[in-house]
Scaffold this active site. Structure first.
Site, PDB file in Angstrom:
ATOM      1  N   ALA A 164      -6.265  38.252   5.515  1.00 57.20           N
ATOM      2  CA  ALA A 164      -6.663  39.633   4.870  1.00 57.20           C
ATOM      3  C   ALA A 164      -5.668  40.597   4.712  1.00 57.20           C
ATOM      4  O   ALA A 164      -5.654  41.217   3.641  1.00 57.20           O
ATOM      5  CB  ALA A 164      -7.968  40.028   5.745  1.00 57.20           C
ATOM      6  N   ASP A 165      -4.897  40.622   5.598  1.00 53.10           N
ATOM      7  CA  ASP A 165      -3.802  41.800   5.688  1.00 53.10           C
ATOM      8  C   ASP A 165      -2.899  41.498   4.578  1.00 53.10           C
ATOM      9  O   ASP A 165      -2.517  42.244   3.619  1.00 53.10           O
ATOM     10  CB  ASP A 165      -2.901  41.869   6.961  1.00 53.10           C
ATOM     11  N   ALA A 166      -2.313  40.411   4.263  1.00 49.35           N
ATOM     12  CA  ALA A 166      -1.494  39.857   3.557  1.00 49.35           C
ATOM     13  C   ALA A 166      -1.803  39.811   2.136  1.00 49.35           C
ATOM     14  O   ALA A 166      -1.305  40.206   0.989  1.00 49.35           O
ATOM     15  CB  ALA A 166      -0.641  38.590   3.866  1.00 49.35           C
TER      16      ALA A 166
END
Length: 392
Positions: A164-166
């Site tokens: 989700a971050d990337a």
């Protein structure tokens, strides 16, 4: 480095992954990304594991320059505003409202630079009932619905990298790129808001469409069952994957590759829709077959048949993979003071040329003096301070 964006200057005030990933994606394309950190220890991701230069920090902060600024200090804030005045893009991933407390809100920066593309990355968006909640990768995966279609419901657990971050960082870089193209026509900057929940819901658009179109609640086992994708364990315990999709020719080739005439004669597997309905039974039969040979034997055998297949490589195996080597995926880290000597290059090739090196992620305030001294010079001279490595 690649040079597609070498006329673009970005001020990034990001921590951990989402903001730094967005900056890295654009830096990989040649943008001059200046990372602003608090003096001292800098981005908390520097010390994610050990020391102040973790491998995790190195991953998302290559090809950047770094300066330490305390925006509560008037002189440092003046330096920050000078940087913004000469920038094309500003990126931050603070909780909503935090940037305004130290004068980095959109309204303030847009007055300084009306052409600025301002990108604000958050967990749940700028407002709404969840806006002020703390959020990390696993939370965003869960609330967005993505996790429900990415895990085995019978054995639920978090696995893999911080998707989700990337992914949010990549979406942010895409939005910034689009805004830069639009600004080339209108001459005006704008604000971009993107949240982790929005990025992950869009990333999971296919299961959402399944729900809206069919009224079905998707699960983590639907995609492999419908796509007829299998992971099997070989005699030597190594894992092997193949994907039959919707084409009967792949099933026929698989049957031939494994000497599986008994499978073809089994009424449960005689048609694709039956193989979908009996996915678990077919999976068990295939695992029994693959347990009779080592993976290397299966790889050699499958090379002669038209089946989409691959070993499930671990990272060290990918480093030595012939196709990865042929593509030149691993390049040196130039200008390193510490840390890794090589890394994965950017995925792009332009006119057949890809990056042949990346610049090392900076240490804290590594370029602070250089950047401060350049503020009084012609902005057009700035790119000369960070020449690109040749592409090949």
């Amino acid at each position: 480095m690649l040079t597609a964006l070498n006329h673009i200057r970005i001020v990034e005030q990001g921590t951990f992954i989402t903001g730094p990933c967005a900056g890295m994606m654009l830096a990989d394309l040649g943008a001059d990304v200046i990372k602003i950190e608090s003096p001292g220890n800098g981005d908390p991701y520097r010390s994610f594991k050990t020391g102040f230069y973790s491998a995790h920090f190195q991953a998302y902060n290559r090809n950047k320059r770094a300066i330490g600024l305390d925006l509560k200090n008037e002189q440092d804030r003046d330096v920050f505003y000078q940087l913004v005045a000469q920038a094309d893009v500003y990126i931050q991933n603070f909780r909503p409202g935090a940037a305004g407390r130290f004068g980095a809100d959109y309204e303030t920066l847009a007055r300084i630079n009306p052409k600025l593309i301002y990108c604000s990355i958050s967990g749940f968006g700028p407002d709404g009932p969840y806006a002020q909640r703390p959020v990390y990768d696993s939370v965003a995966q869960a609330v967005s619905g993505f996790l429900s279609v990415a895990i085995d419901p019978q054995q639920p657990r978090f696995i893999g990298p911080a998707l989700a971050d990337a992914i949010t960082g990549i979406y942010a870089a895409l939005g910034i790129s689009a805004a830069l193209v639009e600004r080339g026509v209108t001459g005006k900057g704008k604000r971009i808001d993107i949240s982790m929940i929005e990025a992950m819901m869009h990333f999971a658009v296919e299961p959402f469409m399944g729900y809206f179109a069919l009224g079905e609640e998707p699960s983590g086992v639907d995609r492999p069952r419908l796509a007829q994708a299998f992971i099997v364990r070989c005699k030597d315990e190594k894992l092997f994957a193949f994907h039959l999709s919707s084409l009967d020719k792949f099933w026929d080739a698989l049957v031939e590759a494994v000497d599986g005439q008994a499978l073809a004669a089994d009424d449960r597997f005689s048609q694709r829709l039956k193989r979908i309905d009996n996915y678990e039974a077919l999976n068990a039969e295939l695992n029994a077959i693959f347990a009779t040979r080592n993976r290397s034997e299966w790889l050699e055998r499958f090379d002669r048949f038209d089946v989409p297949f691959a070993p499930i490589n671990n990272i060290s195996e990918v480093v030595n993979d012939p196709q990865a080597q042929h593509l030149g995926m691993f390049v040196p880290v130039a200008g390193r003071i510490e840390g890794a000597e090589q890394t994965v290059r950017p995925a792009y090739s332009f006119d057949g040329k890809h990056a042949s090196a990346v610049r090392a992620a900076p240490v804290v305030n590594q370029h602070g003096d250089q950047i401060r001294s350049a503020l009084g010079s012609d902005p057009q001279k700035w790119p000369e301070m960070q020449p690109a490595a040749p592409a090949h």
